[in-house]
Write a protein that holds these residues in place. Structure first.
Motif, PDB file in Angstrom:
ATOM      1  N   THR A 128      -3.528  18.120  -6.340  1.00 41.73           N
ATOM      2  CA  THR A 128      -3.865  17.277  -5.191  1.00 41.73           C
ATOM      3  C   THR A 128      -5.033  16.345  -5.491  1.00 41.73           C
ATOM      4  O   THR A 128      -5.234  15.361  -4.780  1.00 41.73           O
ATOM      5  CB  THR A 128      -4.194  18.140  -3.971  1.00 41.73           C
ATOM      6  OG1 THR A 128      -5.245  19.050  -4.300  1.00 41.73           O
ATOM      7  CG2 THR A 128      -2.965  18.919  -3.518  1.00 41.73           C
ATOM      8  N   ASP A 129      -5.792  16.641  -6.544  1.00 45.63           N
ATOM      9  CA  ASP A 129      -6.823  15.723  -7.021  1.00 45.63           C
ATOM     10  C   ASP A 129      -6.144  14.705  -7.931  1.00 45.63           C
ATOM     11  O   ASP A 129      -5.689  15.050  -9.033  1.00 45.63           O
ATOM     12  CB  ASP A 129      -7.891  16.479  -7.791  1.00 45.63           C
ATOM     13  CG  ASP A 129      -8.947  15.551  -8.373  1.00 45.63           C
ATOM     14  OD1 ASP A 129      -8.900  14.328  -8.114  1.00 45.63           O
ATOM     15  OD2 ASP A 129      -9.824  16.054  -9.111  1.00 45.63           O
TER      16      ASP A 129
ATOM     17  N   GLU B 271      -2.105  10.391  -3.399  1.00 47.61           N
ATOM     18  CA  GLU B 271      -2.041  11.732  -2.809  1.00 47.61           C
ATOM     19  C   GLU B 271      -1.772  11.606  -1.309  1.00 47.61           C
ATOM     20  O   GLU B 271      -2.577  11.044  -0.560  1.00 47.61           O
ATOM     21  CB  GLU B 271      -3.337  12.491  -3.038  1.00 47.61           C
ATOM     22  CG  GLU B 271      -3.473  13.806  -2.265  1.00 47.61           C
ATOM     23  CD  GLU B 271      -2.253  14.721  -2.394  1.00 47.61           C
ATOM     24  OE1 GLU B 271      -1.827  15.284  -1.372  1.00 47.61           O
ATOM     25  OE2 GLU B 271      -1.711  14.857  -3.512  1.00 47.61           O
TER      26      GLU B 271
ATOM     27  N   ARG C  91      -0.922   8.329  -8.934  1.00 49.16           N
ATOM     28  CA  ARG C  91      -2.133   9.012  -8.475  1.00 49.16           C
ATOM     29  C   ARG C  91      -2.306   8.965  -6.955  1.00 49.16           C
ATOM     30  O   ARG C  91      -3.353   9.363  -6.435  1.00 49.16           O
ATOM     31  CB  ARG C  91      -3.355   8.435  -9.181  1.00 49.16           C
ATOM     32  CG  ARG C  91      -3.328   8.651 -10.697  1.00 49.16           C
ATOM     33  CD  ARG C  91      -4.659   8.376 -11.359  1.00 49.16           C
ATOM     34  NE  ARG C  91      -4.578   8.400 -12.810  1.00 49.16           N
ATOM     35  CZ  ARG C  91      -4.543   9.508 -13.560  1.00 49.16           C
ATOM     36  NH1 ARG C  91      -4.583  10.681 -12.970  1.00 49.16           N
ATOM     37  NH2 ARG C  91      -4.469   9.435 -14.873  1.00 49.16           N
TER      38      ARG C  91
ATOM     39  N   ALA D 132      -6.803  14.557 -11.643  1.00 47.73           N
ATOM     40  CA  ALA D 132      -6.379  15.678 -12.490  1.00 47.73           C
ATOM     41  C   ALA D 132      -4.918  15.574 -12.913  1.00 47.73           C
ATOM     42  O   ALA D 132      -4.430  16.438 -13.652  1.00 47.73           O
ATOM     43  CB  ALA D 132      -6.601  16.993 -11.743  1.00 47.73           C
TER      44      ALA D 132
ATOM     45  N   PRO E 171      -7.986  14.663   2.040  1.00 47.18           N
ATOM     46  CA  PRO E 171      -8.820  15.867   2.033  1.00 47.18           C
ATOM     47  C   PRO E 171      -9.535  16.115   3.349  1.00 47.18           C
ATOM     48  O   PRO E 171     -10.042  17.219   3.573  1.00 47.18           O
ATOM     49  CB  PRO E 171      -9.814  15.596   0.896  1.00 47.18           C
ATOM     50  CG  PRO E 171      -9.837  14.108   0.747  1.00 47.18           C
ATOM     51  CD  PRO E 171      -8.472  13.647   1.091  1.00 47.18           C
TER      52      PRO E 171
END
Length: 535
Positions: free
Chosen positions: A480-481, A427, A425, A484, A431
């Protein structure tokens, strides 16, 4: 098909399988000859099939398509014909890795275990998300024999990782032969003893430790990696993490504040306060070092560390303070920046680029330099917003020396708990970055520091299976989340991928916890509890 890392798209065609036999050929154009050579060597060893060269339109065929990106590829398998179409040599190698995976785990062995081999009917399209998909291997704290470095390169290539960041120098040892400065390895490659576990445990192994790579060794490592799609980026630490250098050449230390004449290679873990003096002579010395390094490593980037440089000796040194006044610098951070900027210019004049840890932002960053963001995301965000290229490798997410579980059986537990799911998870692009700045994140990297890893077996345990999760983050088009992402689906594929690791001989950490021989009973670590990931 349980592919890791997951391709952009894949379609299984059950009635289109291609059985291989001794008449199956392997063909490629000259520009893809490297991938052809690697694929034939790997599959011949595993299957016993000769895979002789054939004619276009039959057998296993590699095809070049310049309209594809350099690392992109397509695979189409039909009865009697498998076509790997690639945008360039790198794409052909990654497609070849996928072909090997389609044959099953036994294709990763070095001798045939069975006589029947079938390529499943498939259509695969694939290309990487990031251009820099790296792993740092620290061979300075614990030297790793050349054969184990080559083995690690095989592991990277099998997971479509394309950068080996080789951490060659530190306070605890110098590992690269520099012919004009023979004491770097004559003295700097050897320490009298080593800490076992964290310092609070007060345990020592009084066996001398050391080793280094000859220039011939390093040329071999670089060539071996290149044949497998991996670029070796060397790291030469400066101006801190340099006690091994000062032990070999005492005049490079701050001799007006510390007696460096009998200084040895550091036997503790951590950061030594014995750093380089900032004189012109020191700059000339390291220019000489780097001239030989550039001959060994053709990589665009050269990593010069730049991290964790204690400034106390510079503050106490009359020579360093005089140097600052001569250069018109207001503080020691600017003095470190002066050194980094000097080598940025020096490398640029020779067609190379400097990359360093995010501390090189302090005191002003050289215009052409790139940043490895390790202290969370903040340094990478600042660098990207200022127009610098960034490799994201935050300690809180992708330091694979950190423990994988909170259990008492974890060997020498250090750092944060970062599970397989935590790594999956991760990333790399925060953001906070707008579209322009986000493009400055050229890739991501997992780091493997070896203070608490004494051998390739220890590295296997710490790194795998988490490196497989990292490889998918670096390669695949994941959401990118992080929330998800389909970790359950990855776990299912990972169960099959463990058979690949078994075939490769990787002694990974079992999901249920370490095997008895993977534990280090009674050796104190440095666990960090309750700290959230740092942004």
């Amino acid at each position: 098909m349980d592919l890791i890392p997951a391709p952009v798209s894949s379609v299984r065609l059950p009635d289109q399988d291609f059985p291989l036999d001794r008449t199956t050929t392997l063909t490629a154009p000259p520009e893809l000859a490297g991938a052809e050579r690697w694929l034939r060597s790997s599959l011949t060893a595993a299957t016993g099939l000769p895979l002789a060269p054939g004619r276009p339109g039959e057998g296993v065929e590699l095809v070049h398509d310049g309209t594809l990106a350099a690392e992109a590829y397509r695979i189409s398998v039909r009865p009697g014909h498998a076509v790997l179409t690639a945008g360039g040599p790198a794409g052909a190698l990654w497609g070849a890795q996928t072909l090997r995976r389609l044959l099953g785990p036994d294709a990763y062995r070095r001798a045939p275990l069975r006589s029947e081999w079938v390529l499943p009917g498939v259509d695969v399209e694939d290309a990487p998300r990031f251009g820099w998909r790296g792993a740092l291997l620290d061979v300075a704290r614990h030297f790793l024999p050349k054969s184990d470095v080559l083995r690690f390169i095989d592991q990277l290539s099998a997971h479509k990782l394309n950068v080996l960041h080789l951490h060659l120098t530190d306070d605890q040892g110098w590992r690269v032969e520099i012919k004009r400065y023979p004491l770097l390895t004559g003295k700097g490659a050897w320490r009298e003893r080593s800490m076992v576990g964290y310092r609070a445990g007060q345990r020592r192994d009084d066996r001398p430790h050391g080793g280094f790579y000859t220039q011939a060794d390093l040329r071999e490592i670089v060539a071996y990696a290149a044949e497998r799609g991996v670029t070796v980026v060397p790291e030469i630490e400066l101006p801190g993490h340099t006690q091994a250098v000062v032990a070999a050449y005492p005049e490079l230390g701050n001799t007006d504040v510390v007696d460096t004449s009998d200084l040895g290679v550091w036997t503790d873990w951590g950061v030594s306060h014995n750093v380089l003096n900032p004189s012109e002579a020191t700059l000339r010395f390291f220019e000489g070092v780097l001239e030989e390094v550039l001959e060994l490593f053709p990589s665009e980037f050269i990593h010069l560390g730049g991290d964790e440089c204690p400034k106390e000796q510079w503050k106490d040194s009359a020579a360093a303070q005089t140097r600052m006044r001569e250069l018109g610098l207001s503080n020691e951070d600017e003095l470190q920046s002066h050194i980094i900027r000097h080598f940025d210019r020096w490398l640029a004049e020779r067609g190379r680029r400097l990359i360093g840890w995010d501390e090189i932002l302090e005191g002003g960053l050289a215009p052409g330099a790139a940043v490895s963001s390790w202290r969370g995301y903040a340094g990478g965000i600042a660098a990207a917003q200022a127009g610098h290229d960034v490799v994201m490798c935050p300690e809180q997410h992708v330091y694979l020396d950190h423990r994988q579980a909170p259990g008492e059986d974890e060997p020498i537990p250090v750092g944060f708990v970062r599970t397989l799911e935590d790594v999956y998870r991760f990333e790399p692009v925060p953001p906070q970055l707008d579209e322009t700045a986000a493009r400055r994140v050229i890739g991501t990297q997992a780091n493997v520091w070896s203070e608490f890893m004494h051998s390739a077996r220890d590295i296997d345990y710490r790194v795998f299976p988490r490196l497989a999760a990292f490889a998918e983050v670096a390669w695949s088009a994941l959401p990118t989340d992080p929330a998800a992402r389909d970790f359950a689906g990855f776990e299912r594929r990972m169960a099959a991928h463990l058979e690949v690791l078994d075939a490769l001989g990787v002694e990974y950490r079992p999901a249920a916890g370490p095997h008895p021989w993977q534990t280090w009973p009674g050796v104190l670590g440095r666990p960090i509890e309750g700290l959230p990931p740092v942004v």
